[in-house]
Motif scaffolding. Structure first.
Motif, PDB file in Angstrom:
ATOM      1  N   LYS A   2       0.820  -1.209   0.000  1.00 36.57           N
ATOM      2  CA  LYS A   2       0.000   0.000   0.000  1.00 36.57           C
ATOM      3  C   LYS A   2       0.858   1.265   0.000  1.00 36.57           C
ATOM      4  N   TRP A   3       2.119   1.153   0.424  1.00 38.83           N
ATOM      5  CA  TRP A   3       2.984   2.326   0.421  1.00 38.83           C
ATOM      6  C   TRP A   3       3.464   2.679  -0.982  1.00 38.83           C
ATOM      7  N   ILE A   4       3.330   1.738  -1.934  1.00 32.02           N
ATOM      8  CA  ILE A   4       3.666   2.002  -3.334  1.00 32.02           C
ATOM      9  C   ILE A   4       2.424   2.488  -4.078  1.00 32.02           C
ATOM     10  N   TYR A   5       1.317   1.797  -3.890  1.00 37.17           N
ATOM     11  CA  TYR A   5       0.092   2.168  -4.591  1.00 37.17           C
ATOM     12  C   TYR A   5      -1.108   1.701  -3.780  1.00 37.17           C
ATOM     13  N   ALA A   6      -2.074   2.590  -3.679  1.00 39.86           N
ATOM     14  CA  ALA A   6      -3.337   2.223  -3.034  1.00 39.86           C
ATOM     15  C   ALA A   6      -4.450   2.451  -4.051  1.00 39.86           C
ATOM     16  N   SER A   7      -5.384   1.540  -4.095  1.00 38.63           N
ATOM     17  CA  SER A   7      -6.459   1.636  -5.089  1.00 38.63           C
ATOM     18  C   SER A   7      -7.329   2.869  -4.882  1.00 38.63           C
ATOM     19  N   ASP A   8      -7.297   3.446  -3.681  1.00 36.88           N
ATOM     20  CA  ASP A   8      -8.107   4.651  -3.451  1.00 36.88           C
ATOM     21  C   ASP A   8      -7.313   5.954  -3.660  1.00 36.88           C
ATOM     22  N   ASP A   9      -6.082   5.860  -4.230  1.00 39.03           N
ATOM     23  CA  ASP A   9      -5.319   7.063  -4.570  1.00 39.03           C
ATOM     24  C   ASP A   9      -6.094   7.879  -5.597  1.00 39.03           C
ATOM     25  N   PRO A  10      -6.220   9.177  -5.390  1.00 37.10           N
ATOM     26  CA  PRO A  10      -6.967  10.020  -6.338  1.00 37.10           C
ATOM     27  C   PRO A  10      -6.093  10.431  -7.539  1.00 37.10           C
ATOM     28  N   LEU A  11      -5.681   9.459  -8.333  1.00 40.68           N
ATOM     29  CA  LEU A  11      -4.733   9.731  -9.419  1.00 40.68           C
ATOM     30  C   LEU A  11      -5.301  10.689 -10.461  1.00 40.68           C
ATOM     31  N   TRP A  12      -6.537  10.472 -10.887  1.00 40.05           N
ATOM     32  CA  TRP A  12      -7.123  11.355 -11.898  1.00 40.05           C
ATOM     33  C   TRP A  12      -7.307  12.769 -11.357  1.00 40.05           C
ATOM     34  N   GLN A  13      -7.684  12.878 -10.095  1.00 41.94           N
ATOM     35  CA  GLN A  13      -7.814  14.213  -9.486  1.00 41.94           C
ATOM     36  C   GLN A  13      -6.449  14.910  -9.462  1.00 41.94           C
ATOM     37  N   THR A  14      -5.403  14.170  -9.181  1.00 38.98           N
ATOM     38  CA  THR A  14      -4.057  14.742  -9.148  1.00 38.98           C
ATOM     39  C   THR A  14      -3.633  15.203 -10.538  1.00 38.98           C
ATOM     40  N   ILE A  15      -3.904  14.400 -11.545  1.00 35.70           N
ATOM     41  CA  ILE A  15      -3.538  14.757 -12.924  1.00 35.70           C
ATOM     42  C   ILE A  15      -4.303  16.000 -13.375  1.00 35.70           C
ATOM     43  N   VAL A  16      -5.599  16.011 -13.171  1.00 38.59           N
ATOM     44  CA  VAL A  16      -6.417  17.162 -13.556  1.00 38.59           C
ATOM     45  C   VAL A  16      -6.023  18.389 -12.724  1.00 38.59           C
ATOM     46  N   THR A  58      -1.476  21.333  -2.522  1.00 35.86           N
ATOM     47  CA  THR A  58      -2.771  21.313  -3.205  1.00 35.86           C
ATOM     48  C   THR A  58      -2.989  19.986  -3.917  1.00 35.86           C
ATOM     49  N   LEU A  59      -1.936  19.455  -4.504  1.00 37.92           N
ATOM     50  CA  LEU A  59      -2.077  18.209  -5.262  1.00 37.92           C
ATOM     51  C   LEU A  59      -2.103  16.965  -4.378  1.00 37.92           C
ATOM     52  N   THR A  60      -1.558  17.064  -3.164  1.00 35.64           N
ATOM     53  CA  THR A  60      -1.452  15.852  -2.343  1.00 35.64           C
ATOM     54  C   THR A  60      -2.262  15.903  -1.055  1.00 35.64           C
ATOM     55  N   SER A  61      -3.037  16.955  -0.856  1.00 31.18           N
ATOM     56  CA  SER A  61      -3.841  17.031   0.365  1.00 31.18           C
ATOM     57  C   SER A  61      -5.284  17.364   0.012  1.00 31.18           C
ATOM     58  N   SER A  62      -6.041  17.705   1.016  1.00 34.50           N
ATOM     59  CA  SER A  62      -7.462  17.993   0.793  1.00 34.50           C
ATOM     60  C   SER A  62      -7.719  19.446   0.396  1.00 34.50           C
ATOM     61  N   THR A  63      -6.649  20.224   0.152  1.00 40.33           N
ATOM     62  CA  THR A  63      -6.822  21.608  -0.293  1.00 40.33           C
ATOM     63  C   THR A  63      -7.387  21.607  -1.707  1.00 40.33           C
ATOM     64  N   THR A  64      -8.366  22.468  -1.955  1.00 35.88           N
ATOM     65  CA  THR A  64      -8.987  22.494  -3.283  1.00 35.88           C
ATOM     66  C   THR A  64      -8.107  23.240  -4.282  1.00 35.88           C
ATOM     67  N   ILE A  65      -8.361  22.994  -5.549  1.00 36.69           N
ATOM     68  CA  ILE A  65      -7.629  23.654  -6.626  1.00 36.69           C
ATOM     69  C   ILE A  65      -7.862  25.163  -6.568  1.00 36.69           C
ATOM     70  N   VAL A  66      -9.084  25.564  -6.290  1.00 38.54           N
ATOM     71  CA  VAL A  66      -9.389  26.999  -6.197  1.00 38.54           C
ATOM     72  C   VAL A  66      -8.619  27.627  -5.039  1.00 38.54           C
ATOM     73  N   HIS A  67      -8.597  26.945  -3.901  1.00 40.69           N
ATOM     74  CA  HIS A  67      -7.865  27.462  -2.738  1.00 40.69           C
ATOM     75  C   HIS A  67      -6.371  27.603  -3.062  1.00 40.69           C
ATOM     76  N   GLY A  68      -5.784  26.586  -3.673  1.00 40.62           N
ATOM     77  CA  GLY A  68      -4.370  26.639  -4.062  1.00 40.62           C
ATOM     78  C   GLY A  68      -4.101  27.739  -5.081  1.00 40.62           C
ATOM     79  N   SER A  69      -5.014  27.887  -6.039  1.00 49.82           N
ATOM     80  CA  SER A  69      -4.858  28.929  -7.060  1.00 49.82           C
ATOM     81  C   SER A  69      -4.932  30.319  -6.451  1.00 49.82           C
TER      82      SER A  69
END
Length: 172
Positions: A2-16, A58-69
């Motif tokens: 799980k330290w390499i990959y977890a199925s619940d990782d928000p990969l698409w959210q990170t990419i977008v 912003t990309l790795t926590s619960s901070t929103t894209i708008v907040h980071g921007s």
């Protein structure tokens, strides 16, 4: 595993999110100007580190894209204001910037300045090699810039002199 990959990782959210943050940084940079990412002062360095931290969190926590921007935009505006203040009020510029220090004047190594700047001879020699200096007689000046970079001014033509204005604000 799980330290390499977890199925619940928000990969698409990170990419977008990365794509959207990149667009935000590009838009803000176009509005404020490229000067915001220049390395002229300690303030500029701190700004660049802060932007990286904001993008990362912003990309790795619960901070929103708008907040980071918004945080990135606020930092860019603060940098723009700080650069305007530095330009219009020299005292502010002196507070925000380090003074460049002369490490070598001609072929002479300025030991006192080297010690004060905490630069070793081996670091100086590395910069001379990097600048393709073959012997000390080629050196016109070596400056520890206010960004922490070291500039080596040299020439293979012994008759070529350094224009004094280039070292105008450099501490001897």
């Amino acid at each position: 595993m799980k330290w390499i990959y977890a199925s619940d990782d928000p990969l698409w959210q990170t990419i977008v999110g990365a794509f959207l943050l990149l667009i935000a940084v590009l838009i803000f940079t176009r509005l404020v100007g490229l000067r915001s990412f220049a390395k002229f002062t300690v303030f500029d360095f701190a700004f660049t580190v802060a932007i990286g931290s904001i993008v990362s969190s912003t990309l790795t926590s619960s901070t929103t894209i708008v907040h980071g921007s918004v945080a990135i935009g606020a930092l860019l505006v603060a940098t723009y204001v700080a650069s305007a203040l530095q330009k219009n009020f020299p005292t502010v510029g002196k507070i925000a910037s380090n003074t460049p220090v002369l490490l070598m004047e001609g072929s002479q190594i300025l030991e006192h300045n080297m010690k004060k700047a905490q630069i070793s001879r081996s670091q100086l020699y590395a910069k001379l090699r990097e600048a393709n200096v073959l012997n000390f007689s080629q050196v016109r000046a070596v400056v520890l810039e206010n960004t922490g970079d070291i500039s080596v001014l040299h020439s293979s033509d012994a008759s070529e002199e350094l224009v004094k204005e280039i070292l105008q604000d450099v501490k001897r």
